[in-house]
Scaffold this motif. Sequence first.
Motif, PDB file in Angstrom:
ATOM      1  N   UNK A 265       0.805  -1.215   0.000  1.00 14.56           N
ATOM      2  CA  UNK A 265       0.000   0.000   0.000  1.00 14.56           C
ATOM      3  C   UNK A 265       0.844   1.273   0.000  1.00 14.56           C
ATOM      4  N   UNK A 266       2.157   1.111  -0.213  1.00 17.46           N
ATOM      5  CA  UNK A 266       3.017   2.276  -0.407  1.00 17.46           C
ATOM      6  C   UNK A 266       3.785   2.699   0.831  1.00 17.46           C
ATOM      7  N   UNK A 267       4.738   3.604   0.596  1.00 12.63           N
ATOM      8  CA  UNK A 267       5.601   4.073   1.683  1.00 12.63           C
ATOM      9  C   UNK A 267       4.832   4.837   2.748  1.00 12.63           C
ATOM     10  N   UNK A 268       3.766   5.523   2.352  1.00 16.20           N
ATOM     11  CA  UNK A 268       2.990   6.288   3.318  1.00 16.20           C
ATOM     12  C   UNK A 268       2.346   5.356   4.351  1.00 16.20           C
ATOM     13  N   UNK A 269       1.836   4.208   3.887  1.00 19.14           N
ATOM     14  CA  UNK A 269       1.239   3.243   4.808  1.00 19.14           C
ATOM     15  C   UNK A 269       2.300   2.650   5.733  1.00 19.14           C
ATOM     16  N   UNK A 270       3.467   2.315   5.183  1.00 15.60           N
ATOM     17  CA  UNK A 270       4.553   1.779   6.003  1.00 15.60           C
ATOM     18  C   UNK A 270       5.009   2.815   7.016  1.00 15.60           C
ATOM     19  N   UNK A 271       5.064   4.090   6.603  1.00  7.12           N
ATOM     20  CA  UNK A 271       5.464   5.161   7.519  1.00  7.12           C
ATOM     21  C   UNK A 271       4.482   5.283   8.678  1.00  7.12           C
ATOM     22  N   UNK A 272       3.185   5.203   8.378  1.00  9.88           N
ATOM     23  CA  UNK A 272       2.181   5.283   9.438  1.00  9.88           C
ATOM     24  C   UNK A 272       2.327   4.150  10.437  1.00  9.88           C
ATOM     25  N   UNK A 273       2.544   2.937   9.920  1.00  6.95           N
ATOM     26  CA  UNK A 273       2.737   1.788  10.808  1.00  6.95           C
ATOM     27  C   UNK A 273       4.019   1.930  11.625  1.00  6.95           C
ATOM     28  N   UNK A 274       5.085   2.460  10.994  1.00  6.02           N
ATOM     29  CA  UNK A 274       6.357   2.634  11.702  1.00  6.02           C
ATOM     30  C   UNK A 274       6.245   3.672  12.809  1.00  6.02           C
ATOM     31  N   UNK A 275       5.500   4.747  12.544  1.00  9.12           N
ATOM     32  CA  UNK A 275       5.309   5.779  13.572  1.00  9.12           C
ATOM     33  C   UNK A 275       4.577   5.198  14.776  1.00  9.12           C
ATOM     34  N   UNK A 276       3.495   4.467  14.530  1.00  5.34           N
ATOM     35  CA  UNK A 276       2.776   3.853  15.646  1.00  5.34           C
ATOM     36  C   UNK A 276       3.618   2.765  16.317  1.00  5.34           C
ATOM     37  N   UNK A 277       4.526   2.164  15.544  1.00  5.22           N
ATOM     38  CA  UNK A 277       5.422   1.167  16.112  1.00  5.22           C
ATOM     39  C   UNK A 277       6.419   1.759  17.085  1.00  5.22           C
ATOM     40  N   UNK A 278       6.612   3.086  17.026  1.00  9.17           N
ATOM     41  CA  UNK A 278       7.481   3.768  17.995  1.00  9.17           C
ATOM     42  C   UNK A 278       6.675   4.353  19.156  1.00  9.17           C
ATOM     43  N   UNK A 279       5.443   4.760  18.889  1.00 13.31           N
ATOM     44  CA  UNK A 279       4.617   5.365  19.933  1.00 13.31           C
ATOM     45  C   UNK A 279       4.033   4.303  20.862  1.00 13.31           C
ATOM     46  N   UNK A 280       3.598   3.191  20.304  1.00 14.65           N
ATOM     47  CA  UNK A 280       2.949   2.149  21.098  1.00 14.65           C
ATOM     48  C   UNK A 280       3.815   1.625  22.245  1.00 14.65           C
ATOM     49  N   UNK A 281       5.105   1.314  22.036  1.00 10.15           N
ATOM     50  CA  UNK A 281       5.917   0.846  23.161  1.00 10.15           C
ATOM     51  C   UNK A 281       6.049   1.868  24.278  1.00 10.15           C
ATOM     52  N   UNK A 282       6.104   3.161  23.920  1.00  7.60           N
ATOM     53  CA  UNK A 282       6.181   4.197  24.948  1.00  7.60           C
ATOM     54  C   UNK A 282       4.881   4.216  25.748  1.00  7.60           C
ATOM     55  N   UNK A 283       3.768   4.198  25.033  1.00  8.04           N
ATOM     56  CA  UNK A 283       2.466   4.253  25.696  1.00  8.04           C
ATOM     57  C   UNK A 283       2.246   3.024  26.579  1.00  8.04           C
ATOM     58  N   UNK A 284       2.696   1.870  26.111  1.00  5.95           N
ATOM     59  CA  UNK A 284       2.438   0.617  26.824  1.00  5.95           C
ATOM     60  C   UNK A 284       3.680   0.058  27.510  1.00  5.95           C
ATOM     61  N   UNK A 285       4.616   0.930  27.878  1.00  2.35           N
ATOM     62  CA  UNK A 285       5.844   0.443  28.525  1.00  2.35           C
ATOM     63  C   UNK A 285       5.517  -0.318  29.809  1.00  2.35           C
ATOM     64  N   UNK A 286       4.460   0.091  30.510  1.00  2.46           N
ATOM     65  CA  UNK A 286       4.096  -0.599  31.752  1.00  2.46           C
ATOM     66  C   UNK A 286       3.618  -2.018  31.481  1.00  2.46           C
ATOM     67  N   UNK A 287       2.978  -2.247  30.336  1.00  4.99           N
ATOM     68  CA  UNK A 287       2.523  -3.600  30.000  1.00  4.99           C
ATOM     69  C   UNK A 287       3.712  -4.474  29.616  1.00  4.99           C
ATOM     70  N   UNK A 288       4.666  -3.903  28.853  1.00  4.84           N
ATOM     71  CA  UNK A 288       5.881  -4.660  28.557  1.00  4.84           C
ATOM     72  C   UNK A 288       6.635  -4.987  29.846  1.00  4.84           C
ATOM     73  N   UNK A 289       6.666  -4.029  30.781  1.00  2.00           N
ATOM     74  CA  UNK A 289       7.342  -4.261  32.064  1.00  2.00           C
ATOM     75  C   UNK A 289       6.605  -5.289  32.909  1.00  2.00           C
ATOM     76  N   UNK A 290       5.284  -5.359  32.767  1.00  5.21           N
ATOM     77  CA  UNK A 290       4.475  -6.267  33.563  1.00  5.21           C
ATOM     78  C   UNK A 290       4.914  -7.713  33.381  1.00  5.21           C
ATOM     79  N   UNK A 291       5.314  -8.076  32.145  1.00  5.68           N
ATOM     80  CA  UNK A 291       5.690  -9.460  31.871  1.00  5.68           C
ATOM     81  C   UNK A 291       6.894  -9.896  32.695  1.00  5.68           C
TER      82      UNK A 291
END
Length: 464
Positions: A265-291
Motif C-alpha cells: 500500500x506504499x511508503x505512506x502506509x509503512x510510515x504510518x505503521x512505523x510511527x505507531x510502532x514507535x509510539x505504542x511501546x512508549x504508551x504501553x511500557x508498563x505492559x511490557x514491564x508487567x511481563x
Amino acid sequence: MTQPQAVFTHGSTMRHVLNMTAASAMGLLTMFGVDMVDMYFLSLLGHQELAAAVGYAGTIIFFLVSVSIGLQIALGALVARAEGSHQRDLARRFCSSGLIFSFSTSLVISAVGWFYLLQLLQLLGASGLTLEYALAYAHILLPNMPFLVLGMSAAAGVRAIGDARRSMWATVIGSIVNAVLDPLFIFGFNWGLEGAAWASAVSRLVVLAVAWYALFHVHRLPRRITWREFVADLTPILHIATPAILTNLATPIGGGFVLRIMSRFGDSAVAGAAIMGRITPVAFCAIFALSSAVGPIIGQNAGAVQYGRVRSTLRNAAWFNAGYTLFIWLVLWLAADFIVSAFSATGEAAELILFYCHFLVGAFAFNGALFVANASFNNLHHPHWATAFNFGRALLGTLPAVYFGAQWFGARGVMAGEAVGSLVFGSVALYAAFGLVARLDREHVPLAVTGRAEAGAVERQPPV
C-alpha cells in the motif's frame, strides 16, 4: 543466623505487581522514548520515505535483538543459579562463557545480515528511494550489533547477581546519550537519517561501557576460562537459550510478514505503521514491564506452594493490564490529531494513525494477557507453552488475519488483522495459565528448582 524470607510470599500481591512493574517500566520508558524521539526528529525532515526506511531496517535489527534477548536470558539464568548456590567462581565462569557465546553468535548473524541486507530489505517490500535509505541506515547499525548484544548480556549478568540499579542505569545513560546526539547529528551536522543511525551506534557503546564497568570493575564477575570450560558450558547455555530464542523469534517473523503485506500500500502506509510502532511501546511500557515484573512473584509463591497467591498475582496482573489499556486508549484517542500533526503524517499514514488510535488501541490488552501468561509459563516450568503460544499468535493468528484483512480492507485491514491474532491467542493463553495454576494447586507439589523455569523468554521488545 536468620535466613532471608522470600519477600513476595507475603503482603499484597497487587502491591508487589505495581511496585515491580513501576521499577521495570522506568528503564523501558527511557529506551522506547528515545526510539520515538528518533522518529520524531526524522519526521521533521519532511520525507515519509525516511520513516518507512526505519520501519524496514528496524525489522531486521529487531530480529537480531530478539536473538540476543534469548542469549542474555541464558547467561542471566546460569549466573543467578550459581550465585544463589554460593558458587561465585562458577558464576564468573558462566558469565565469561555466556559473554563469549553471545558476542560470537551475534557477530555471525550480523555478518550474514550485512551480506544479504539488500535481499532481506527487498523481501520485506522496500524499493526505490526508501530502499536506499534503509540500506544506509542498516549499514551503520548492523556492524554495531555485536556491541549492543555484548552490552545487553553484560547488563543481564549485573541483574543476575541482584544489582538491578546499575543494570537499569546502563540503559538509561545510553538512552540519554542517544537523545542528546540525535538532534546534533541529524540537524547540527546535517547527516539526516545517517545521523540518527550514528547516534544509536554511539549510545550502544555507552551501554556496553556502563554495563561492563558494573560487571567487571564493581562485581569482578568475568574471569579467564579455558577452551574446555567454554565447550562444557555450551550445553547448559543452549538448554536455556534455544527455547528462549525460539519464543522471541515469533514476534519479528510475524512483524516481517505484516510489513511485507503493508508495503503493498506504499511508503505512506509503512510510515504510518512505523510511527505507531514507535509510539505504542512508549504508551504501553508498563505492559511490557508487567511481563518481567510478575515472573519473580509467581516463581517465589509457586516455590512456596502458595498457589492461591499465584492465582491472585495472575488475576491482579490481568486487572492492571485491562485498566491501564483503557487509560492509554483514552489518552491516544484524545491525542490522535496531535500525533498526526507532530509527526507530519499525511495521506495513508495519517489515516492509519487515526484508525489505530481510535479503534485498535484496546486490542493491546490481549498482547498484555499473552505477556502475563508467558511469564507464568516460564516460571511454572512450562516454557514450551510460551513458545507455542507466541508462534501460534504469529503463524496461526496474525498471518491469515493480516492476509485476508489486506484483501478485504486494505492497509487498515492489515492493522486490524494483527490485532485479531493477539485477541485470540492472548485470551486462550491467559485461560491456559489459570488452568495450569489450578492443576498445580490440586497436586499441591512444590516445583523442582531447575533451569527450565528460565528457559522461556520474557517478551520485552515491541513489534517494529
